[in-house]
Design an enzyme around this catalytic site. Sequence first.
Site, PDB file in Angstrom:
ATOM      1  N   ILE A  14       0.772  -1.305   0.040  1.00 44.50           N
ATOM      2  CA  ILE A  14       0.116   0.083  -0.073  1.00 44.50           C
ATOM      3  C   ILE A  14       0.690   1.271  -0.018  1.00 44.50           C
ATOM      4  O   ILE A  14       0.224   2.394  -0.507  1.00 44.50           O
ATOM      5  CB  ILE A  14      -1.187  -0.148   0.966  1.00 44.50           C
ATOM      6  CG1 ILE A  14      -2.398   0.803   0.950  1.00 44.50           C
ATOM      7  CG2 ILE A  14      -0.443   0.146   2.568  1.00 44.50           C
ATOM      8  CD1 ILE A  14      -3.212   0.925   1.811  1.00 44.50           C
ATOM      9  N   ASN A  27      -3.410   1.659  15.064  1.00 43.02           N
ATOM     10  CA  ASN A  27      -3.644   1.120  16.380  1.00 43.02           C
ATOM     11  C   ASN A  27      -4.032   2.338  16.998  1.00 43.02           C
ATOM     12  O   ASN A  27      -3.860   3.379  16.681  1.00 43.02           O
ATOM     13  CB  ASN A  27      -2.637   0.473  17.272  1.00 43.02           C
ATOM     14  CG  ASN A  27      -1.305   1.396  17.617  1.00 43.02           C
ATOM     15  OD1 ASN A  27      -1.419   2.412  17.911  1.00 43.02           O
ATOM     16  ND2 ASN A  27      -0.116   0.800  16.971  1.00 43.02           N
ATOM     17  N   GLY A  35       2.720  -4.416  11.029  1.00 41.88           N
ATOM     18  CA  GLY A  35       1.942  -4.367   9.794  1.00 41.88           C
ATOM     19  C   GLY A  35       1.941  -3.285   8.980  1.00 41.88           C
ATOM     20  O   GLY A  35       2.796  -2.441   8.945  1.00 41.88           O
ATOM     21  N   ASP A  37       0.393  -0.458   9.374  1.00 41.52           N
ATOM     22  CA  ASP A  37       0.512   0.693  10.305  1.00 41.52           C
ATOM     23  C   ASP A  37       2.168   0.946  10.553  1.00 41.52           C
ATOM     24  O   ASP A  37       2.494   2.197  10.096  1.00 41.52           O
ATOM     25  CB  ASP A  37      -0.039   0.475  11.658  1.00 41.52           C
ATOM     26  CG  ASP A  37       0.143   2.028  12.705  1.00 41.52           C
ATOM     27  OD1 ASP A  37      -0.008   2.842  12.172  1.00 41.52           O
ATOM     28  OD2 ASP A  37      -0.175   1.425  13.929  1.00 41.52           O
ATOM     29  N   SER A 125      -8.329  -4.762   9.830  1.00 42.99           N
ATOM     30  CA  SER A 125      -8.610  -5.861  10.759  1.00 42.99           C
ATOM     31  C   SER A 125      -8.242  -7.422  10.542  1.00 42.99           C
ATOM     32  O   SER A 125      -8.434  -8.278  11.347  1.00 42.99           O
ATOM     33  CB  SER A 125      -9.970  -5.782  11.434  1.00 42.99           C
ATOM     34  OG  SER A 125     -10.140  -4.641  12.293  1.00 42.99           O
ATOM     35  N   THR A 126      -7.783  -7.776   9.384  1.00 42.21           N
ATOM     36  CA  THR A 126      -7.636  -9.019   8.953  1.00 42.21           C
ATOM     37  C   THR A 126      -6.184  -9.462   9.091  1.00 42.21           C
ATOM     38  O   THR A 126      -6.053 -10.531   8.938  1.00 42.21           O
ATOM     39  CB  THR A 126      -8.005  -9.118   7.325  1.00 42.21           C
ATOM     40  OG1 THR A 126      -7.065  -8.427   6.684  1.00 42.21           O
ATOM     41  CG2 THR A 126      -9.392  -8.842   7.096  1.00 42.21           C
ATOM     42  N   GLY A 127      -5.406  -8.909   9.714  1.00 33.33           N
ATOM     43  CA  GLY A 127      -4.109  -9.237  10.311  1.00 33.33           C
ATOM     44  C   GLY A 127      -3.827  -9.754  11.689  1.00 33.33           C
ATOM     45  O   GLY A 127      -4.806 -10.720  12.215  1.00 33.33           O
ATOM     46  N   TYR A 129      -5.301  -8.467  14.235  1.00 36.36           N
ATOM     47  CA  TYR A 129      -6.610  -8.369  14.665  1.00 36.36           C
ATOM     48  C   TYR A 129      -7.446  -9.571  14.575  1.00 36.36           C
ATOM     49  O   TYR A 129      -8.584  -9.761  15.151  1.00 36.36           O
ATOM     50  CB  TYR A 129      -7.298  -7.024  14.313  1.00 36.36           C
ATOM     51  CG  TYR A 129      -6.590  -5.785  15.174  1.00 36.36           C
ATOM     52  CD1 TYR A 129      -5.502  -6.120  15.828  1.00 36.36           C
ATOM     53  CD2 TYR A 129      -7.284  -4.639  14.944  1.00 36.36           C
ATOM     54  CE1 TYR A 129      -4.825  -4.843  16.508  1.00 36.36           C
ATOM     55  CE2 TYR A 129      -6.611  -3.583  15.897  1.00 36.36           C
ATOM     56  CZ  TYR A 129      -5.531  -3.553  16.373  1.00 36.36           C
ATOM     57  OH  TYR A 129      -5.039  -2.535  16.886  1.00 36.36           O
TER      58      TYR A 129
END
Length: 176
Positions: A14, A27, A35, A37, A125-127, A129
């Site tokens: 990305i 976060n 990740g 972030d 949220s798919t990592g 989290y």
Amino acid sequence: MSTGPVITLVRGDITDQQVDAIVNAANSSLLGGGGVDGAIHRRGGKAILDDCRRLRAAHYGKGLPTGQAVATTAGELHADHVIHTVGPVYSATEDRSELLASCYRESLRVAGELGARSVAFPAISTGIYGWPMDDGARIAVRTVRASAPASVTDVRFVLFDKAAYGEFEAALAARP
């Protein structure tokens, strides 16, 4: 009548996207992490962290609430803005899907306020989290289709691996 944005899938990083706004799966501290972030903070440089620190000092002393979104500079990224949103941690016993949808909806709202025409999203949220990719993709695509302001004409889901790409491809092919 508006038909919504053109939604495309990109397999890659990305931080390589040339768009008006990149969405960060942040976060709540807004001070970087792992990740997506961490990658955005590393590649975008100190200016993003400085903006995040100002936001923490002025408005978000306890951190950014889950499902909300806020914008900063994009620093050295090929974008004008980073829109930070905090996704929910997946729970098998509590339905948090509205919070996940809110991440996409609020990010699009902020993008519209910024005048952004192109927005790149990760799979929020798919990592770490733990949100199941198929459900995360379904929520993401459905919410973007329903919530993109008219000014946002280009939405990209930038997916890091083949499995994520496949789940988003299936979600995009499914009609509501």
